[in-house]
Design a protein around this motif. Structure first.
Motif, PDB file in Angstrom:
ATOM      1  N   SER A  16      23.992  16.195  -5.342  1.00 21.76           N
ATOM      2  CA  SER A  16      23.727  16.997  -4.146  1.00 21.76           C
ATOM      3  C   SER A  16      22.242  17.289  -3.974  1.00 21.76           C
ATOM      4  CB  SER A  16      24.493  18.322  -4.224  1.00 21.76           C
ATOM      5  OG  SER A  16      24.026  19.104  -5.316  1.00 21.76           O
ATOM      6  N   ALA A  17      21.513  17.286  -5.086  1.00 22.14           N
ATOM      7  CA  ALA A  17      20.095  17.646  -5.032  1.00 22.14           C
ATOM      8  C   ALA A  17      19.176  16.451  -4.847  1.00 22.14           C
ATOM      9  CB  ALA A  17      19.703  18.386  -6.305  1.00 22.14           C
ATOM     10  N   ALA A  18      19.641  15.274  -5.250  1.00 23.36           N
ATOM     11  CA  ALA A  18      18.758  14.104  -5.211  1.00 23.36           C
ATOM     12  C   ALA A  18      18.255  13.820  -3.802  1.00 23.36           C
ATOM     13  CB  ALA A  18      19.494  12.883  -5.763  1.00 23.36           C
ATOM     14  N   GLY A  19      19.110  14.013  -2.794  1.00 23.31           N
ATOM     15  CA  GLY A  19      18.693  13.779  -1.411  1.00 23.31           C
ATOM     16  C   GLY A  19      17.674  14.788  -0.922  1.00 23.31           C
ATOM     17  N   LEU A  20      17.785  16.036  -1.408  1.00 22.25           N
ATOM     18  CA  LEU A  20      16.838  17.069  -0.988  1.00 22.25           C
ATOM     19  C   LEU A  20      15.409  16.753  -1.417  1.00 22.25           C
ATOM     20  CD1 LEU A  20      18.853  20.330  -1.842  1.00 22.25           C
ATOM     21  CD2 LEU A  20      18.423  19.358   0.426  1.00 22.25           C
ATOM     22  N   MET A  21      15.279  16.018  -2.510  1.00 25.62           N
ATOM     23  CA  MET A  21      13.951  15.724  -3.035  1.00 25.62           C
ATOM     24  C   MET A  21      13.153  14.806  -2.130  1.00 25.62           C
ATOM     25  SD  MET A  21      14.731  15.370  -7.088  1.00 25.62           S
ATOM     26  CE  MET A  21      12.984  15.187  -7.423  1.00 25.62           C
ATOM     27  N   ALA A  22      13.830  14.181  -1.178  1.00 25.24           N
ATOM     28  CA  ALA A  22      13.124  13.274  -0.268  1.00 25.24           C
ATOM     29  C   ALA A  22      12.487  14.007   0.901  1.00 25.24           C
ATOM     30  CB  ALA A  22      14.096  12.215   0.260  1.00 25.24           C
ATOM     31  N   SER A  23      12.851  15.283   1.075  1.00 21.78           N
ATOM     32  CA  SER A  23      12.298  16.031   2.210  1.00 21.78           C
ATOM     33  C   SER A  23      11.213  16.974   1.719  1.00 21.78           C
ATOM     34  CB  SER A  23      13.409  16.822   2.907  1.00 21.78           C
ATOM     35  OG  SER A  23      13.997  17.744   2.029  1.00 21.78           O
ATOM     36  N   GLY A  24      10.147  17.028   2.426  1.00 18.80           N
ATOM     37  CA  GLY A  24       9.029  17.858   2.005  1.00 18.80           C
ATOM     38  C   GLY A  24       9.374  19.330   1.888  1.00 18.80           C
ATOM     39  N   SER A  25      10.150  19.864   2.839  1.00 20.65           N
ATOM     40  CA  SER A  25      10.439  21.294   2.854  1.00 20.65           C
ATOM     41  C   SER A  25      11.395  21.712   1.747  1.00 20.65           C
ATOM     42  CB  SER A  25      11.023  21.690   4.217  1.00 20.65           C
ATOM     43  OG  SER A  25      12.194  20.931   4.492  1.00 20.65           O
ATOM     44  N   ASN A  26      12.339  20.835   1.390  1.00 21.59           N
ATOM     45  CA  ASN A  26      13.348  21.177   0.390  1.00 21.59           C
ATOM     46  C   ASN A  26      13.143  20.473  -0.942  1.00 21.59           C
ATOM     47  OD1 ASN A  26      14.847  22.868   2.176  1.00 21.59           O
ATOM     48  ND2 ASN A  26      15.706  21.025   3.128  1.00 21.59           N
ATOM     49  N   ALA A  27      12.028  19.783  -1.098  1.00 19.66           N
ATOM     50  CA  ALA A  27      11.801  19.007  -2.307  1.00 19.66           C
ATOM     51  C   ALA A  27      11.792  19.880  -3.558  1.00 19.66           C
ATOM     52  CB  ALA A  27      10.482  18.233  -2.196  1.00 19.66           C
TER      53      ALA A  27
ATOM     54  N   ASP B   5       1.070  14.049   5.937  1.00 17.90           N
ATOM     55  CA  ASP B   5       0.383  13.782   4.678  1.00 17.90           C
ATOM     56  C   ASP B   5       1.342  13.919   3.481  1.00 17.90           C
ATOM     57  OD1 ASP B   5       0.803  16.478   4.814  1.00 17.90           O
ATOM     58  OD2 ASP B   5      -1.231  17.056   4.190  1.00 17.90           O
ATOM     59  N   TYR B   6       2.663  13.822   3.768  1.00 20.66           N
ATOM     60  CA  TYR B   6       3.652  13.920   2.686  1.00 20.66           C
ATOM     61  C   TYR B   6       4.045  12.522   2.224  1.00 20.66           C
ATOM     62  CZ  TYR B   6       7.883  14.950   0.076  1.00 20.66           C
ATOM     63  OH  TYR B   6       8.836  15.035  -0.901  1.00 20.66           O
ATOM     64  N   TYR B   7       3.905  12.269   0.922  1.00 17.50           N
ATOM     65  CA  TYR B   7       4.214  10.984   0.326  1.00 17.50           C
ATOM     66  C   TYR B   7       5.493  11.071  -0.513  1.00 17.50           C
ATOM     67  CZ  TYR B   7      -0.466   9.309   1.603  1.00 17.50           C
ATOM     68  OH  TYR B   7      -1.583   8.936   2.299  1.00 17.50           O
ATOM     69  N   LEU B   8       6.361  10.086  -0.351  1.00 19.54           N
ATOM     70  CA  LEU B   8       7.561  10.021  -1.174  1.00 19.54           C
ATOM     71  C   LEU B   8       7.227   9.605  -2.600  1.00 19.54           C
ATOM     72  CD1 LEU B   8       9.922   8.153   1.338  1.00 19.54           C
ATOM     73  CD2 LEU B   8       9.962  10.601   0.781  1.00 19.54           C
ATOM     74  N   TRP B   9       6.265   8.713  -2.731  1.00 16.58           N
ATOM     75  CA  TRP B   9       5.870   8.146  -4.015  1.00 16.58           C
ATOM     76  C   TRP B   9       4.481   8.626  -4.411  1.00 16.58           C
ATOM     77  CZ3 TRP B   9       9.339   4.857  -6.523  1.00 16.58           C
ATOM     78  CH2 TRP B   9      10.393   4.366  -5.754  1.00 16.58           C
TER      79      TRP B   9
ATOM     80  N   GLN C 223       0.838  -1.202   0.000  1.00 19.04           N
ATOM     81  CA  GLN C 223       0.000   0.000   0.000  1.00 19.04           C
ATOM     82  C   GLN C 223       0.873   1.253   0.000  1.00 19.04           C
ATOM     83  OE1 GLN C 223      -2.429  -0.400   3.502  1.00 19.04           O
ATOM     84  NE2 GLN C 223      -3.974  -1.644   2.451  1.00 19.04           N
ATOM     85  N   LEU C 224       0.312   2.326  -0.527  1.00 21.28           N
ATOM     86  CA  LEU C 224       1.012   3.602  -0.535  1.00 21.28           C
ATOM     87  C   LEU C 224       0.900   4.232   0.847  1.00 21.28           C
ATOM     88  CD1 LEU C 224       2.539   5.500  -2.469  1.00 21.28           C
ATOM     89  CD2 LEU C 224       0.368   6.673  -2.896  1.00 21.28           C
ATOM     90  N   LYS C 225       2.058   4.468   1.475  1.00 22.49           N
ATOM     91  CA  LYS C 225       2.085   5.003   2.832  1.00 22.49           C
ATOM     92  C   LYS C 225       2.769   6.361   2.858  1.00 22.49           C
ATOM     93  CE  LYS C 225       2.650   0.310   4.706  1.00 22.49           C
ATOM     94  NZ  LYS C 225       3.555  -0.563   5.505  1.00 22.49           N
ATOM     95  N   PRO C 226       2.304   7.256   3.707  1.00 22.49           N
ATOM     96  CA  PRO C 226       2.953   8.573   3.815  1.00 22.49           C
ATOM     97  C   PRO C 226       4.286   8.465   4.548  1.00 22.49           C
ATOM     98  CG  PRO C 226       1.213   8.390   5.429  1.00 22.49           C
ATOM     99  CD  PRO C 226       1.122   7.154   4.579  1.00 22.49           C
TER     100      PRO C 226
END
Length: 277
Positions: A138-149, A10-14, A3-6
């Motif tokens: 350097s940017a790929a990791g930032l995309m995993a965080s809601g604030s810096n995505a 309410d922030y989802y990675l996928w 299942q798709l989990k946050p």
């Protein structure tokens, strides 16, 4: 059932549950191609192809992590790993492609036909490739965080645009060299033809990597809710399949015979070609 989990709140990675079957299939495909390239690397001792083989290893790790994410879409580690390794693998492919052109030009004794001085050719393109690698990494990791995505997405786009610009100039440089060689051949017998097939292989591989990079730019520009990032099939058609094709094409028409450059390298190539007739 997966299942798709946050990830947090309410922030989802996928935007979807990643397909386990597709990830496993491409992990196997890239594993086979990568093993073949490491074997070719050992057989030919073509050190300029090390980056290419490592790029294949990046792809394998990326799809294994993607398969692992199927059962836990809230796991940050698997999401980040598949994002980083699948994103950066083609940059390593490009590094070997860039290094091959200089060897082709030296093999053809065509240094005077090069748009960029040969002593700077490899360094210039590889430096551009390294810059693109560092920016995207350097940017790929930032995309995993809601604030810096959003910031991470924009930086990745910048890295991809750098890659496209460098690749565009690389293709122009390659084409100019071929046109000049056709107009004024260097007249070194069999060597005049030994460079042409590897050069045409560079064109095909470069076009596939460029097409993939264009797709990635559009994908990130559309955002997380855009069609491309919301539908998994687009990744496999416009990235996975193209990069696997790059590995297959590079493996079939491997430039390993170009590792001996300069006068001695050309003599070996001439003898090898004469002996196969």
């Amino acid at each position: 059932m997966a299942q798709l989990k946050p990830f947090r709140g309410d922030y989802y990675l996928w935007e979807y549950v990643p397909s386990l079957a597709a990830a496993v299939i491409f992990a196997i495909l890239f594993l086979g191609a990568t093993a073949f390239h490491f074997w070719k690397l050992w057989k030919t001792r073509a050190r300029f192809c090390i980056a290419f083989a490592l790029g294949g290893l990046f792809e394998v790790i990326g799809y294994i992590a993607r398969a692992a994410a199927h059962n836990d879409t809230s796991d940050l580690i698997s999401f980040s790993m598949q994002n980083v390794f699948i994103l950066l693998g083609p940059i390593l492919f490009a590094a070997s492609v860039y290094m091959t052109l200089g060897r082709i030009i030296r093999t053809a004794h065509g240094e005077h036909h090069s748009l960029v001085p040969v002593r700077w050719l490899t360094k210039a393109f590889v430096m551009g490739d390294v810059l693109s690698f560092l920016v995207q990494g350097s940017a790929a990791g930032l995309m995993a965080s809601g604030s810096n995505a959003e910031m991470g997405k924009n930086i990745v786009i910048a890295g991809l645009v750098i890659q496209l610009i460098v690749f565009g100039f690389f293709i122009v440089t390659s084409a100019v060299f071929e046109v000049r060689m056709d107009r004024r051949p260097t007249g070194h017998g069999v060597v005049d033809e030994l460079w042409r097939r590897p050069l045409h292989t560079l064109y095909v591989v470069s076009a596939l990597i460029m097409a993939r990079s264009v797709f990635r730019v559009i994908e990130y520009a559309m955002g997380n809710k855009g069609y491309l990032l919301s539908n998994e099939w687009t990744l496999y058609v416009f990235d996975s399949l193209l990069m696997w094709a790059v590995m297959v094409i590079w493996g079939i028409w491997h430039p390993g015979t170009l590792q001996g450059v300069g006068k001695r390298g050309c003599e070996r190539l001439e003898l090898r070609s004469t002996g196969s007739m």
